[in-house]
Design a protein around this motif. Structure first.
Motif, short mmCIF file in Angstrom:
data_model
loop_
_atom_site.label_atom_id
_atom_site.label_comp_id
_atom_site.label_asym_id
_atom_site.label_seq_id
_atom_site.Cartn_x
_atom_site.Cartn_y
_atom_site.Cartn_z
N GLY A 16 56.41 85.64 46.45
CA GLY A 16 55.49 84.52 46.32
C GLY A 16 54.79 84.21 47.63
O GLY A 16 53.57 84.02 47.67
N VAL A 17 55.55 84.18 48.71
CA VAL A 17 54.97 83.90 50.02
C VAL A 17 54.04 85.03 50.45
O VAL A 17 52.96 84.78 51.02
CB VAL A 17 56.08 83.66 51.07
N ALA A 18 54.40 86.28 50.15
CA ALA A 18 53.54 87.41 50.49
C ALA A 18 52.19 87.30 49.79
O ALA A 18 51.14 87.52 50.39
CB ALA A 18 54.22 88.73 50.13
N LEU A 24 50.91 84.48 48.67
CA LEU A 24 50.28 83.27 49.18
C LEU A 24 49.53 83.56 50.48
O LEU A 24 48.40 83.10 50.67
CB LEU A 24 51.34 82.18 49.41
N LYS A 25 50.14 84.34 51.35
CA LYS A 25 49.56 84.61 52.66
C LYS A 25 48.75 85.90 52.70
O LYS A 25 48.05 86.16 53.69
CB LYS A 25 50.67 84.69 53.71
N GLY A 26 48.85 86.73 51.67
CA GLY A 26 48.19 88.03 51.70
C GLY A 26 48.85 88.94 52.73
O GLY A 26 48.19 89.59 53.52
N ALA A 27 50.16 88.96 52.71
CA ALA A 27 50.93 89.73 53.71
C ALA A 27 51.67 90.87 53.03
O ALA A 27 51.81 90.91 51.81
CB ALA A 27 51.92 88.80 54.41
N GLY A 28 52.17 91.78 53.86
CA GLY A 28 53.00 92.87 53.36
C GLY A 28 52.30 93.82 52.41
O GLY A 28 52.93 94.41 51.53
N GLY A 29 51.00 93.93 52.54
CA GLY A 29 50.25 94.82 51.65
C GLY A 29 49.84 94.19 50.34
O GLY A 29 49.19 94.83 49.52
N GLN A 36 45.93 88.37 48.86
CA GLN A 36 46.12 86.93 48.77
C GLN A 36 45.72 86.49 47.36
O GLN A 36 44.59 86.72 46.92
CB GLN A 36 45.29 86.19 49.80
N ASP A 37 46.68 85.91 46.64
CA ASP A 37 46.46 85.56 45.24
C ASP A 37 47.36 84.37 44.92
O ASP A 37 48.57 84.50 44.77
CB ASP A 37 46.80 86.76 44.36
N ARG A 38 46.76 83.20 44.82
CA ARG A 38 47.53 81.97 44.59
C ARG A 38 48.25 81.96 43.24
O ARG A 38 49.36 81.46 43.13
CB ARG A 38 46.64 80.75 44.73
#
Length: 79
Positions: free
Chosen positions: A5-7, A9-14, A17-19
């Motif tokens: 979820g956090v990934a 939220l932030k568009g991280a880890g590949g 970003q998708d709310r």
């Protein structure tokens, strides 16, 4: 699930970003921290009823920041 979820939220880890994807994972996690993040995200999206529901759950699960925010919101609504 919280990390997914956090990934999103932030568009991280590949992950893009998708709310909505972030909410999908946060709401399924079950941790107090995920519930709090879901509440904040619903609030940012203007979904006050869902935000309140998730804030209640997070506060009930012992999340201190959720308890403080809930108290502050209750106090502000009495003014």
């Amino acid at each position: 699930m919280h990390n997914l979820g956090v990934a999103h939220l932030k568009g991280a880890g590949g992950f893009p970003q998708d709310r909505e994807a972030a909410l999908h994972w946060l709401e399924r996690c079950g941790s107090a921290d995920a519930m709090y993040h879901a509440a904040r995200l619903h609030a940012e999206l203007g979904r006050s009823e869902q935000a309140d529901r998730w804030l209640q759950r997070a506060a009930g699960a012992g999340h201190v920041a959720a308890q403080q925010l809930k108290h502050r919101l209750q106090h502000d609504s009495r003014i």
